[in-house]
Design a protein around this motif. Structure first.
Motif, short mmCIF file in Angstrom:
data_model
loop_
_atom_site.label_atom_id
_atom_site.label_comp_id
_atom_site.label_asym_id
_atom_site.label_seq_id
_atom_site.Cartn_x
_atom_site.Cartn_y
_atom_site.Cartn_z
N GLN A 180 25.32 122.62 65.86
CA GLN A 180 24.48 122.18 64.75
C GLN A 180 24.27 120.66 64.80
OE1 GLN A 180 26.54 123.70 61.30
NE2 GLN A 180 25.41 125.64 61.35
N ASP A 183 20.69 118.78 65.22
CA ASP A 183 20.22 117.75 64.29
C ASP A 183 19.88 116.44 65.01
OD1 ASP A 183 20.56 119.57 62.25
OD2 ASP A 183 22.52 118.79 61.63
N LYS A 201 16.53 116.89 66.75
CA LYS A 201 15.42 116.85 65.79
C LYS A 201 15.09 115.41 65.43
CE LYS A 201 15.70 121.16 63.22
NZ LYS A 201 15.97 121.77 61.92
#
Length: 134
Positions: free
Chosen positions: A123, A127, A130
């Motif tokens: 995760q 992130d 992104k």
């Protein structure tokens, strides 16, 4: 024709209906006894012993070997009272059954599961990617 009848009679809904009618008939006897043997004597005591069944309006007096012509409104009143008591008793019975059904329901408890270290790492990488693309 016999085969069709057998298929019809063995459907689940027909059997459920038959069981419901039999149980309903037995329950009807219980409610009738409740009304006639317990509730109506109490109502009679509260109303001073009035028995509505015998209330009537004489349209034409008896005479000449003929019976009197009467309008038996007391019997009608008695049937209305019986209906109200029976329907209220059935309402209370259904309410009790629904309450018992609700109490049987199992409470679902939400358990929060913490993600593993690998999932947390993935995760975090997601992130970062992104934010980099922006």
């Amino acid at each position: 024709m016999f085969k069709e009848f057998k298929e019809f009679a063995m459907k689940g809904n027909v059997l459920d209906l038959a069981v419901g009618v039999v149980i309903g008939g037995a329950f009807g006897k219980i409610v009738t006894s409740l009304v006639n043997d317990i509730i109506m004597p109490i109502i009679g005591a509260l109303t001073g012993g009035i028995n509505f069944t015998y209330l009537k309006f004489v349209i034409k007096e008896a005479g000449g070997g003929k019976e009197a012509l009467t309008l038996n409104y007391g019997n009608f009143i008695q049937n209305i009272i019986d209906f109200l008591i029976v329907s209220f008793s059935i309402f209370l019975f259904i309410k009790l059954i629904n309450k018992l059904k609700r109490e049987k329901k199992v409470e679902v408890v939400k358990v929060e599961v913490k993600p593993s270290e690998e999932v947390l790492l993935l995760q975090e990488i997601r992130d970062l990617l992104k934010n980099r693309e922006v």
